[in-house]
Design a protein around this motif. Structure first.
Motif, PDB file in Angstrom:
ATOM      1  N   ARG A 329       0.837  -1.131  -0.033  1.00 31.46           N
ATOM      2  CA  ARG A 329      -0.046  -0.129   0.037  1.00 31.46           C
ATOM      3  C   ARG A 329       0.827   1.191   0.073  1.00 31.46           C
ATOM      4  NH1 ARG A 329      -5.224  -1.033  -1.537  1.00 31.46           N
ATOM      5  NH2 ARG A 329      -5.912  -2.764  -0.534  1.00 31.46           N
ATOM      6  N   LEU A 330       2.232   1.172  -0.147  1.00 29.38           N
ATOM      7  CA  LEU A 330       3.015   2.383  -0.193  1.00 29.38           C
ATOM      8  C   LEU A 330       2.710   3.153  -1.378  1.00 29.38           C
ATOM      9  CD1 LEU A 330       6.710   0.836   0.678  1.00 29.38           C
ATOM     10  CD2 LEU A 330       4.880   2.404   2.277  1.00 29.38           C
ATOM     11  N   SER A 334      -4.484   7.046  -2.144  1.00 31.23           N
ATOM     12  CA  SER A 334      -4.806   7.956  -0.998  1.00 31.23           C
ATOM     13  C   SER A 334      -3.634   8.231  -0.160  1.00 31.23           C
ATOM     14  CB  SER A 334      -5.970   7.225  -0.169  1.00 31.23           C
ATOM     15  OG  SER A 334      -5.921   7.950   1.146  1.00 31.23           O
ATOM     16  N   ALA A 335      -3.072   9.528   0.093  1.00 34.77           N
ATOM     17  CA  ALA A 335      -2.130   9.677   1.184  1.00 34.77           C
ATOM     18  C   ALA A 335      -2.460   9.331   2.431  1.00 34.77           C
ATOM     19  CB  ALA A 335      -1.976  11.395   0.776  1.00 34.77           C
ATOM     20  N   LEU A 336      -3.592   9.071   2.715  1.00 37.93           N
ATOM     21  CA  LEU A 336      -4.033   8.661   3.878  1.00 37.93           C
ATOM     22  C   LEU A 336      -3.575   7.241   4.340  1.00 37.93           C
ATOM     23  CD1 LEU A 336      -5.547   9.488   6.845  1.00 37.93           C
ATOM     24  CD2 LEU A 336      -7.542   8.606   5.758  1.00 37.93           C
ATOM     25  N   VAL A 337      -3.739   6.427   3.135  1.00 42.35           N
ATOM     26  CA  VAL A 337      -3.305   5.119   3.252  1.00 42.35           C
ATOM     27  C   VAL A 337      -1.897   4.839   2.966  1.00 42.35           C
ATOM     28  CG1 VAL A 337      -3.351   2.853   1.940  1.00 42.35           C
ATOM     29  CG2 VAL A 337      -5.611   4.548   2.121  1.00 42.35           C
ATOM     30  N   ARG A 338      -1.142   5.602   2.292  1.00 42.01           N
ATOM     31  CA  ARG A 338       0.077   5.731   2.155  1.00 42.01           C
ATOM     32  C   ARG A 338       0.924   6.116   3.577  1.00 42.01           C
ATOM     33  NH1 ARG A 338      -0.934   8.791  -2.574  1.00 42.01           N
ATOM     34  NH2 ARG A 338       0.334  10.399  -1.514  1.00 42.01           N
ATOM     35  N   GLY A 339       0.574   6.901   4.218  1.00 44.70           N
ATOM     36  CA  GLY A 339       1.049   7.269   5.473  1.00 44.70           C
ATOM     37  C   GLY A 339       0.869   6.249   6.436  1.00 44.70           C
ATOM     38  N   ALA A 340      -0.348   5.612   6.443  1.00 46.34           N
ATOM     39  CA  ALA A 340      -0.514   4.272   7.312  1.00 46.34           C
ATOM     40  C   ALA A 340       0.254   3.283   7.020  1.00 46.34           C
ATOM     41  CB  ALA A 340      -2.140   4.200   7.644  1.00 46.34           C
ATOM     42  N   ALA A 341       0.559   3.167   5.809  1.00 43.08           N
ATOM     43  CA  ALA A 341       1.339   2.000   5.247  1.00 43.08           C
ATOM     44  C   ALA A 341       2.715   2.250   5.679  1.00 43.08           C
ATOM     45  CB  ALA A 341       1.213   1.691   3.746  1.00 43.08           C
ATOM     46  N   VAL A 342       3.426   3.491   5.627  1.00 44.84           N
ATOM     47  CA  VAL A 342       4.807   3.674   6.136  1.00 44.84           C
ATOM     48  C   VAL A 342       4.854   3.491   7.597  1.00 44.84           C
ATOM     49  CG1 VAL A 342       6.470   5.605   6.261  1.00 44.84           C
ATOM     50  CG2 VAL A 342       5.055   5.555   4.158  1.00 44.84           C
ATOM     51  N   TRP A 343       3.898   3.735   8.364  1.00 42.94           N
ATOM     52  CA  TRP A 343       4.263   3.598   9.932  1.00 42.94           C
ATOM     53  C   TRP A 343       4.219   2.098  10.144  1.00 42.94           C
ATOM     54  CZ3 TRP A 343       0.938   1.306  13.521  1.00 42.94           C
ATOM     55  CH2 TRP A 343       1.308   1.685  14.944  1.00 42.94           C
ATOM     56  N   ALA A 344       3.183   1.376   9.295  1.00 45.90           N
ATOM     57  CA  ALA A 344       3.003   0.073   9.685  1.00 45.90           C
ATOM     58  C   ALA A 344       4.330  -0.869   9.105  1.00 45.90           C
ATOM     59  CB  ALA A 344       1.799  -0.681   8.775  1.00 45.90           C
ATOM     60  N   LEU A 345       4.820  -0.453   7.951  1.00 51.74           N
ATOM     61  CA  LEU A 345       6.068  -1.122   7.384  1.00 51.74           C
ATOM     62  C   LEU A 345       7.326  -0.827   8.535  1.00 51.74           C
ATOM     63  CD1 LEU A 345       7.163  -2.929   5.313  1.00 51.74           C
ATOM     64  CD2 LEU A 345       7.553  -0.940   3.945  1.00 51.74           C
ATOM     65  N   ARG A 346       7.322   0.412   8.712  1.00 51.09           N
ATOM     66  CA  ARG A 346       8.603   0.718   9.833  1.00 51.09           C
ATOM     67  C   ARG A 346       8.587   0.120  10.790  1.00 51.09           C
ATOM     68  NH1 ARG A 346       9.059   6.724  10.552  1.00 51.09           N
ATOM     69  NH2 ARG A 346      11.037   6.105  11.463  1.00 51.09           N
ATOM     70  N   ARG A 347       7.085  -0.172  11.329  1.00 53.11           N
ATOM     71  CA  ARG A 347       7.121  -0.995  12.891  1.00 53.11           C
ATOM     72  C   ARG A 347       7.523  -2.470  12.644  1.00 53.11           C
ATOM     73  NH1 ARG A 347       4.763   0.900  18.037  1.00 53.11           N
ATOM     74  NH2 ARG A 347       3.028  -0.762  17.846  1.00 53.11           N
ATOM     75  N   LEU A 348       6.861  -3.174  11.484  1.00 52.42           N
ATOM     76  CA  LEU A 348       6.946  -4.469  11.403  1.00 52.42           C
ATOM     77  C   LEU A 348       8.385  -5.009  10.785  1.00 52.42           C
ATOM     78  CD1 LEU A 348       3.374  -5.416  10.213  1.00 52.42           C
ATOM     79  CD2 LEU A 348       4.573  -5.826  12.660  1.00 52.42           C
TER      80      LEU A 348
END
Length: 378
Positions: A329-330, A334-348
């Motif tokens: 989803r990077l 939607s920028a809203l989705v991209r931003g959440a995807a960045v956070w999730a990937l960085r966490r995992l």
């Protein structure tokens, strides 16, 4: 319009019987002016900013604070409740980090549509019998249903600000019938929370400034439903796997022990929405989202906000096998989705995120997403 005491009593008795037959579990009557304290309480909450970005609350404050300001002809208000008590513990899914937690009220059909028809039928009976004008509201107008329901004897507003019923705990959907007829008011219940603070203590974000007060800006249900932007960083970990709403404060209320399972089958949880797999939800495209939630209130937040919530839950899952779904989803539209995807990937998977970082930054123009690549993870 004022009817004779005898005819009014008979009318109310008939309305109670018909309401029960229609599936309403609670019935009460309040005078339109029963809560003169509401404007001051509402204005204090608005002044404190507790409504967050729900600007419509401020825009409709005058009508919201007074039923007569909303409809000058109103003399009485019938408040009705429908039990939506769950069949199982709604908090159990919080321990399954690869699953999504959906608020009890949204696990089946939109309750607005279910209740509205029932209210209209009962209002029609009232109008025919009394000759008085009526108006029906189900969370569709600036009506403060909970304090009015308290005045009508359906229960009391608990320390979590939700209506609590002796019979149904915290699980009541509310609807209102305004009428120009003058009907005998019901006797209100006294507040019966006692010294209990379970609902306050369990709140993951400490959203209650004090008992009986709620700061929506810290409420997870507000953040993952009403809030349209990125979930604030300080609340993401607390969100856990709550992808729509938050039932923590409702579910721990001791009065729930008297609540029964909802009689209305359309309000009981669909099997596929009790504990849906985050992996399945993350793969939904817009069409699949609309199909899955066609009759659900979840559809109203839209695909992008829903994916935002799912990706936050994935980031909280601790399951590295879900990292690929975040990575996919990077480049979402939607920028809203991209931003959440960045956070999730960085966490995992921080190494995978680092490998994608430069390429993503080169083609990214949204400032909120750019910030996600450098923000401290919480």
């Amino acid at each position: 319009m004022t009817a004779s005491p005898l005819s009014t009593d008979k009318l109310v008795a008939e309305l109670r019987i018909r309401a029960a037959a229609l599936g309403f579990d609670s019935f009460g009557i309040a005078a339109a002016g029963a809560r003169p304290d509401l404007p001051a309480k509402l204005n204090a909450a608005l002044a404190a900013g507790w409504h967050g970005d729900m600007d419509w609350m401020a825009q409709t404050a005058e009508r919201r604070g007074s039923p007569k300001a909303l409809w000058p002809e109103a003399r009485s208000i019938i408040l009705l409740g429908v039990n939506y008590g769950p069949e199982s513990d709604p908090l159990a899914v919080l321990g399954e980090r690869d699953r999504g937690a959906i608020s009890v009220y949204a696990r089946n059909r939109d309750y607005h549509e279910i209740i509205k028809g029932k209210l209209k039928e009962l209002a029609g009976l009232l109008s025919r019998r009394s000759g008085a004008a009526v108006k029906v509201f189900v969370d569709t107008a600036p009506v403060m249903e909970k304090p009015l329901a308290e005045a009508a004897g359906l229960g009391w507003q608990g320390k979590h600000t939700v209506l609590v019923s002796r019979e149904f705990g915290s699980w009541l959907f509310l609807g209102a019938i305004f009428t120009a007829a003058e009907l005998p008011p019901s006797t209100p219940h006294g507040e019966s929370c006692g010294s209990c603070t379970r609902c306050l203590d369990i709140c993951p974000t400490k959203a209650f400034p004090a008992p009986f007060q709620l700061d929506a800006r810290k409420c997870l249900a507000y953040l993952n439903i009403e809030h349209q932007g990125p979930i604030p960083h300080q609340f993401r970990a607390a969100m856990g796997n709550r992808i729509y709403g938050c039932d923590d404060c409702l579910a721990v209320c001791p009065w729930n022990k008297f609540a029964s399972v909802s009689r209305e089958a359309r309000l009981r949880a669909r099997a596929d929405l009790e504990r849906p797999a985050l992996a399945d939800l993350a793969r939904l495209d817009d069409g699949g989202f609309r199909q899955l939630f066609a009759a659900s209130p979840i559809k109203r937040i839209g695909h992008a906000r829903f994916l935002r919530n799912v990706l936050i839950a994935i980031g909280n899952s601790g399951d590295a096998e879900l990292a690929g779904l975040a990575e996919s989803r990077l480049e979402a539209e939607s920028a809203l989705v991209r931003g959440a995807a960045v956070w999730a990937l960085r966490r995992l998977a921080p190494h995978r995120a680092a490998a994608r970082r430069l390429a993503c930054l080169a083609q990214e123009s949204d400032n909120t997403v750019l910030l996600e690549w450098s923000a401290d993870l919480q």
